[in-house]
Design an enzyme around this catalytic site. Structure first.
Site, PDB file in Angstrom:
ATOM      1  N   GLU A  34       1.074  -1.130   0.067  1.00 18.32           N
ATOM      2  CA  GLU A  34       0.040   0.130   0.070  1.00 18.32           C
ATOM      3  C   GLU A  34       0.978   1.304  -0.092  1.00 18.32           C
ATOM      4  OE1 GLU A  34      -3.197   0.624  -0.975  1.00 18.32           O
ATOM      5  OE2 GLU A  34      -3.798  -1.032   0.433  1.00 18.32           O
ATOM      6  N   GLY A 118     -15.562   5.230  -3.468  1.00 20.29           N
ATOM      7  CA  GLY A 118     -14.699   5.773  -2.665  1.00 20.29           C
ATOM      8  C   GLY A 118     -14.411   5.008  -1.080  1.00 20.29           C
ATOM      9  N   ASP A 169      -3.801   0.598  -9.453  1.00 23.03           N
ATOM     10  CA  ASP A 169      -5.191   0.358  -9.721  1.00 23.03           C
ATOM     11  C   ASP A 169      -5.646  -0.021 -10.996  1.00 23.03           C
ATOM     12  OD1 ASP A 169      -5.031   1.426  -7.018  1.00 23.03           O
ATOM     13  OD2 ASP A 169      -6.451   2.965  -7.384  1.00 23.03           O
TER      14      ASP A 169
HETATM   15  P1  ADP Z   1     -12.459   4.836  -5.458  1.00 24.51           P
HETATM   16  O1  ADP Z   1     -11.534   4.610  -4.565  1.00 24.51           O
HETATM   17  O2  ADP Z   1     -13.863   4.156  -5.470  1.00 24.51           O
HETATM   18  O3  ADP Z   1     -11.828   4.947  -6.973  1.00 24.51           O
HETATM   19  P2  ADP Z   1     -12.665   7.530  -6.270  1.00 24.51           P
HETATM   20  O4  ADP Z   1     -13.217   8.873  -5.476  1.00 24.51           O
HETATM   21  O5  ADP Z   1     -11.371   7.489  -6.848  1.00 24.51           O
HETATM   22  O6  ADP Z   1     -12.986   6.220  -5.225  1.00 24.51           O
HETATM   23  O7  ADP Z   1     -13.578   7.484  -7.364  1.00 24.51           O
HETATM   24  C1  ADP Z   1     -15.024   7.602  -7.098  1.00 24.51           C
HETATM   25  C2  ADP Z   1     -15.597   8.365  -8.384  1.00 24.51           C
HETATM   26  O8  ADP Z   1     -15.674   7.804  -9.596  1.00 24.51           O
HETATM   27  C3  ADP Z   1     -17.250   8.718  -8.386  1.00 24.51           C
HETATM   28  O9  ADP Z   1     -17.152   9.826  -7.359  1.00 24.51           O
HETATM   29  C4  ADP Z   1     -17.651   8.949  -9.684  1.00 24.51           C
HETATM   30  O10 ADP Z   1     -17.125  10.088 -10.157  1.00 24.51           O
HETATM   31  C5  ADP Z   1     -16.631   7.934 -10.397  1.00 24.51           C
HETATM   32  N1  ADP Z   1     -17.568   6.603 -10.521  1.00 24.51           N
HETATM   33  C6  ADP Z   1     -17.080   5.398 -10.056  1.00 24.51           C
HETATM   34  N2  ADP Z   1     -18.054   4.406 -10.373  1.00 24.51           N
HETATM   35  C7  ADP Z   1     -19.115   4.892 -11.261  1.00 24.51           C
HETATM   36  C8  ADP Z   1     -20.141   4.644 -11.830  1.00 24.51           C
HETATM   37  N3  ADP Z   1     -20.470   3.537 -11.638  1.00 24.51           N
HETATM   38  N4  ADP Z   1     -20.896   5.651 -12.589  1.00 24.51           N
HETATM   39  C9  ADP Z   1     -20.557   6.821 -12.424  1.00 24.51           C
HETATM   40  N5  ADP Z   1     -19.280   7.457 -12.002  1.00 24.51           N
HETATM   41  C10 ADP Z   1     -18.544   6.413 -11.108  1.00 24.51           C
HETATM   42 MG    MG Z   2     -10.244   6.117  -7.399  1.00 25.77          MG
END
Ligand code: ADP
Ligand code: MG
Length: 377
Positions: A34, A118, A169
């Site tokens: 990590e 998130g 990732d």
């Molecule tokens: P994570 O750790 O899940 O990657 P992030 O904050 O980096 O968290 O990413 C989350 C963001 O990615 C959401 O706020 C959205 O903008 C986008 N996202 C992820 N999955 C989707 C989805 N199924 N539909 C639309 N946007 C998504």
């Molecule tokens: Mg992310």
């Protein structure tokens, strides 16, 4: 409704016609390694069953139309040639970035996912790679090379979402295979699939703590690491070791960050050995050590996540171990344990852990050998 079917039906509903195809990309859980990817280190993520589905079909010239089925059918319509980053970034940013990099238009997309966003399971990388695959399919291009797709997806995180992440990732999502951990050298992008023993299982438990201002913390840790490498006169912390760090005149905070990184890379190497010899007790010890290091040296854990990891470790005992996973400041805990202990450990967590605000506990179980047991709760 299954995910791919949801994307198909959502497309038909939004655009009034059936899609021509549905692309998919999984999420990923990082087993160990990590905060080392952006230090050119070694990491060991694994794809999960949950992922993102993107249904695709034709749209007008110079236009991409997208609908976010999980965001109340929110719509975006843009010309990829002239689209610019949005402030603040949103779900549209990832679609715009991927379409601009692909240099492609005339496509309609309907997006839906099953990864809690998130929470450290890379919903954003999953979405980027799924969109990239949908665009390639729509262009009738060859199946994109995983490393190229991963690099495009990372560039979108940097330039369109403002997250200065490493390549882990995106590579895990683009190149990972179900049931196997992906040993990835983040410097060379060399990969090796490391199949988990059939009697091991992976459990992902959400702490229920939602990350806030995570990209700010993330970028700050990254800059601590860059500053350590610079002061050590090395290209990246990958090239340091504990003795070099001990001998250098570093700020105490920067020293702690650097020590975490070099020791974590060693733990990844040891973890691969533990998988290959089926030694789950050693693997568990490495997970516990990784958690302690992220808590004490890298300082990216929070009390609720510590409590969840401790609880899991106490229940698992010598049959594996648990640690926080993802960037930190909330999110999920990953446990690797003997498959025959899953039901008992799951019951213990359900009894003893309460997520903040009484939120329902989310536990995902991923099996070895590509046999995902699916969501139990
Ligand atoms: P994570 O750790 O899940 O990657 P992030 O904050 O980096 O968290 O990413 C989350 C963001 O990615 C959401 O706020 C959205 O903008 C986008 N996202 C992820 N999955 C989707 C989805 N199924 N539909 C639309 N946007 C998504
Ligand atoms: Mg992310």
């Amino acid at each position: 409704m299954p995910l791919l079917e949801r994307a198909r039906a959502g497309f038909a509903n939004a655009f009034g016609q059936e899609p021509l195809g549905v692309a998919f990309a999984p999420g990923r859980v990082n087993l160990i390694g990590e905060h080392v990817d952006y230090n050119d280190g070694l990491v060991l993520p694994m794809p999960i069953t949950a992922g993102t589905a993107v249904a695709w079909g034709p749209a007008g010239a110079d236009t991409v139309e997208a609908v976010a089925l999980d965001f109340n059918q929110a719509r975006d319509r843009f010309n990829p040639a002239t689209a610019a980053p949005l402030k603040p970034p949103g779900w549209e940013s990832y679609v715009r970035g991927m379409a601009q990099l692909a240099g492609q238009s005339g496509v309609a997309l309907a997006i839906t996912g099953s990864i809690p966003q998130g929470s450290g399971l890379s919903s954003s990388a999953s979405m980027c790679v799924a969109v990239g695959r949908a665009l390639a399919a729509a262009a009738q291009a060859a199946i994109p090379d995983p490393a190229e797709l991963a690099q495009a997806a990372r560039q979108v995180e940097h330039d369109w979402a403002g997250v200065h992440c490493g390549i882990m990732d995106q590579m895990a999502v683009a190149a990972g295979q179900p049931g196997a951990a992906l040993l990835l050298d983040c410097r060379t992008l060399q990969t090796r699939q490391i199949a988990l023993p059939a009697d091991w299982a992976v459990m992902v438990v959400q702490s229920g703590v939602v990350r806030e201002l995570a990209s700010g913390h993330y970028n700050a840790r990254r800059s601590d690491c860059e500053s350590a490498a610079r002061q050590l006169g090395l290209p990246a912390l990958r090239d340091a070791d504990p003795a070099i760090i001990a001998a250098a005149d570093l700020d105490p905070v920067v020293r702690r960050r650097a020590l975490h990184v070099v020791q974590e890379i060693e733990r990844v190497k040891a973890a691969v050995g533990a998988i290959e010899t089926g030694d789950i007790e050693s693997f568990g010890r490495l997970l516990r050590a990784s958690h302690a290091s992220l808590r004490d040296l890298f300082e990216v854990s929070v009390p609720q996540v510590d409590q969840l990891a401790e609880l899991l470790n106490a229940a698992i005992c010598r049959d594996g171990g648990a640690r926080m996973t993802g960037g930190g400041f909330g999110g999920a805990v990953v446990a690797v344990l003997r498959a025959d202990q899953v039901a008992r450990v799951k019951a213990a967590v359900e009894q003893d852990y309460s997520a903040p605000g009484g939120a329902r506990l989310s536990i995902m179980i991923e099996g070895a050998g590509g046999q995902a047991a699916g969501k139990l709760k």
